[in-house]
Structures are given as structure tokens and as C-alpha cells.
Write an enzyme that holds these catalytic residues in place. Sequence first.
Site, PDB file in Angstrom:
ATOM      1  N   HIS A 184      41.089  66.752  97.977  1.00 32.06           N
ATOM      2  CA  HIS A 184      41.166  65.767  99.219  1.00 32.06           C
ATOM      3  C   HIS A 184      40.808  66.434 100.452  1.00 32.06           C
ATOM      4  O   HIS A 184      41.747  66.704 101.137  1.00 32.06           O
ATOM      5  CB  HIS A 184      42.624  65.191  99.188  1.00 32.06           C
ATOM      6  CG  HIS A 184      42.846  64.223 100.091  1.00 32.06           C
ATOM      7  ND1 HIS A 184      42.066  63.328 100.671  1.00 32.06           N
ATOM      8  CD2 HIS A 184      43.937  64.117 100.657  1.00 32.06           C
ATOM      9  CE1 HIS A 184      42.513  62.473 101.502  1.00 32.06           C
ATOM     10  NE2 HIS A 184      43.885  62.938 101.621  1.00 32.06           N
ATOM     11  N   CYS A 211      42.678  60.523 107.009  1.00 31.39           N
ATOM     12  CA  CYS A 211      42.054  60.392 105.720  1.00 31.39           C
ATOM     13  C   CYS A 211      41.331  59.482 105.412  1.00 31.39           C
ATOM     14  O   CYS A 211      40.462  59.255 104.327  1.00 31.39           O
ATOM     15  CB  CYS A 211      43.267  60.433 104.684  1.00 31.39           C
ATOM     16  SG  CYS A 211      44.428  62.068 104.790  1.00 31.39           S
TER      17      CYS A 211
END
Length: 411
Positions: free
Chosen positions: A356, A87
Amino acid sequence: MKTSACVAGVGMTRFGKHVDRSLKALAGEAITAALADAGLEPSDIEAAYMANAAAPVITGQVCVPGEIVLRELGIGKIPVVNVENACASAGTALNQAAAMVSFGAYDVVLACGYEKLFHEDKARTFSVFSGSVDVERAAELAESIERGLHGAGIEADLDGAGRTRSLFMDLYAVMAIDHMRRYGTTREQLAAVSAKNSLHGSLNPRAQYTDVLTVADVLAAREVAYPLTLPMCAPIGDGAAAAVLVGERKARELGLRQPARIVSSVLRTGWDYSPEDEQDVFALAITQAYEEAGLGPEDVSCAELHDASAPAEIIHTEYLGLCERGEGGRFVEEGHSTLGGRVPVNTSGGLLRKGHPIGATGIAQIVELTEQLEGRAGSRQVDSATVGIAENGGGYVGGDVAALVVTILQR
């Protein structure tokens, strides 16, 4: 790393479900927008750092995704570096792009993060997150999560972890419970993070979700992993974000007036801590970023934090020194991190509402901060914003974040 890189232009897509759009189309939209914002042409790009994490699993594209994206835009010949760091992929790409500009290797560098996570087979999507840990020690991690839940008197139910939900939500649940036990943080305060970010997200036309939720709405939603309900967990998403960085000489040549400057960008990884260690990876990276920028928490106008879950925002707000350790719950509950508050946090809506798409998240944070510092965030504008900080973390190894990027921008 103290840098001298300036943000010449930024661009991003709306985050959300883009099943009918390709990675090339999403990335192309963001890059084209960033170049237009900078007043530059594709031929002006001298190097590119292209961040993506999930394409090998979701689309089957491996090895050369960046080259393929850029070729579609007619961009070739230049060095292209593909970046994958869970991420933190986009934050890492930006860090490297800023370094190369600061070192004087190039005058104009592109940093782009792009991702598709939606897939008809949800297990495939969640396998991306399950693969962001040491897969050879997956059983040990599951046992650790189970011990953490049992220690709080909660019956562990890990059957859905990695199949119907991201494994990281179980990790965040343990973190939340620990914070609640240590500091008295309440579920209402966790819900306040999601409610606050929903307000901010409602003002962001590029956010995945734009409906406003109350604390009661968040608490009444479906439970994912106690104490987390669905709105306390960042959704999966598709999207792209891009930034064009230039050196100070090039910024003057382009006539940029008071551009957002990256005054510090720190990339660190976790390690096996010993009793002699005085800092963990968060403290190390954040302290270094402030020191290199010559700034402190008191100087921060706004922050974009990696709120993959509601407790993560509370904990990271404390790490960044925006409030005292253990005060993060009260900080959000009392409105200090809301627009108009002491230090607005996640004015974009954060990961919780903006979405996200993991390979794009870190640069999407930079898009928001750049627009804030340049006074063009519209109804989300923070008054007199001069300093913004972004924190972008990814992966989990040995009980800690695998990669962490902290970036400070100043106008």
C-alpha cells in the site's frame, strides 16, 4: 461520471521496500512500462495527472513532484496536475484523467501514482497517516476510538497509535469490533481475508509479499490492535503505477481491439450526515457508479477493494453488493471471493499482500483490473472476466472516509 475513456496501456513497479530508489526512478519505471504497453511515445502524452501523498514528509519534495518526475523522462510543455487526496490520490488522478479524455480536451492522458513510505524514522512514516485526519480534532478522534473500544469491553491502548502503527489500524479495529457485534463476524473470518489475499499475492510477481498464509498463521501473528493481527493490516510500501488513457477515436486510430474501457468513475467526499440522509458516502458513490455504467453487482467479474485492513474488505464487499449486508465474513470464509469463486476479490493480493504505497494504490487497482479484463493476468486470471470494479478510499473526517473513488471497467 459516465466516461468514454479507454485504457491504452498500464505499468507498475513491484511494490515493496525501495530505499535505494528515488521517486523519479519508481515513477519513471511505471510510466515507461505503461507507454510501452500502449505503443506510444512520451511525446504523445498531452496532459498528466500525477498522484503522490507522502513526499513532503518522507523525501522533502513539495509543490512540483509531478513536473520533476516527468522532466526526468524528457516530458515537458504539457499541463501537469499534482493530485493529493490521501490514500485515494491515485484513484482521484485517474478520475480526473478519464474526465478530460471524455470531455474531448485531450486524446492521450497519463495518470500516475507514485510513493515512498519507508523511512528510518518510523514515526515520520506513521505521521503521514496521522495527518490524514482533522489534526485540529485529533484529541476528539482519539476519544471516539477509546469509546468504541470501551463499549465492547476492550481496554484501549492508544500509546502506539501514530508512533509504532498507523492510526488507521485503531479505526479499523473499532470498525471490526462493531461488525463482529452486529453480525457475528469472527476473527477466523477476518483471518480468512488475509489468508485468501496471501494466496492471490503469491501469484503476483509485483506483490510486496508472496508467501502463503493459513488462517492459523494469521491468528498466531503479532497483535497490532485487537482484533487485528499484523497480516490483517496493510503494510507500508514504496512503488508506482501508471495508466495511459485515450479517447475512443484515438483507440480506433491505435488499433486497440476490445480495450478495457472506464465506463464509470465516481469521486465523492464524506459529509456531516443528517437524519434525513438515506445514503452515506459509500452507498452514494457505489449506486452512482453502477447506474452510470448501466451495470449491477451481478455483472461484476472481479473486484479490487481498498483492504487497508481485513475487516475493510469484508465491509466493502457488502457495500458493493457482492453479498448481503452482514454476510461479508461468510462470503470470504466460504471461498466466494477466492480465485475460482463467485466473485474473486483482490486477485492482485490486495493492499494486504500487494502492498500500500498510498499515492499509487488506486492506479495499481486499475492495472490489475485492466490485465484481468484483457486476459493477461497469468495464473491469477479470472475466467471470462468482462467487468471489474475498483474502490479506493482515503483519509478520515468526521467519522467517515474523506475521499472515495469507485471505478468500473468493462471490456
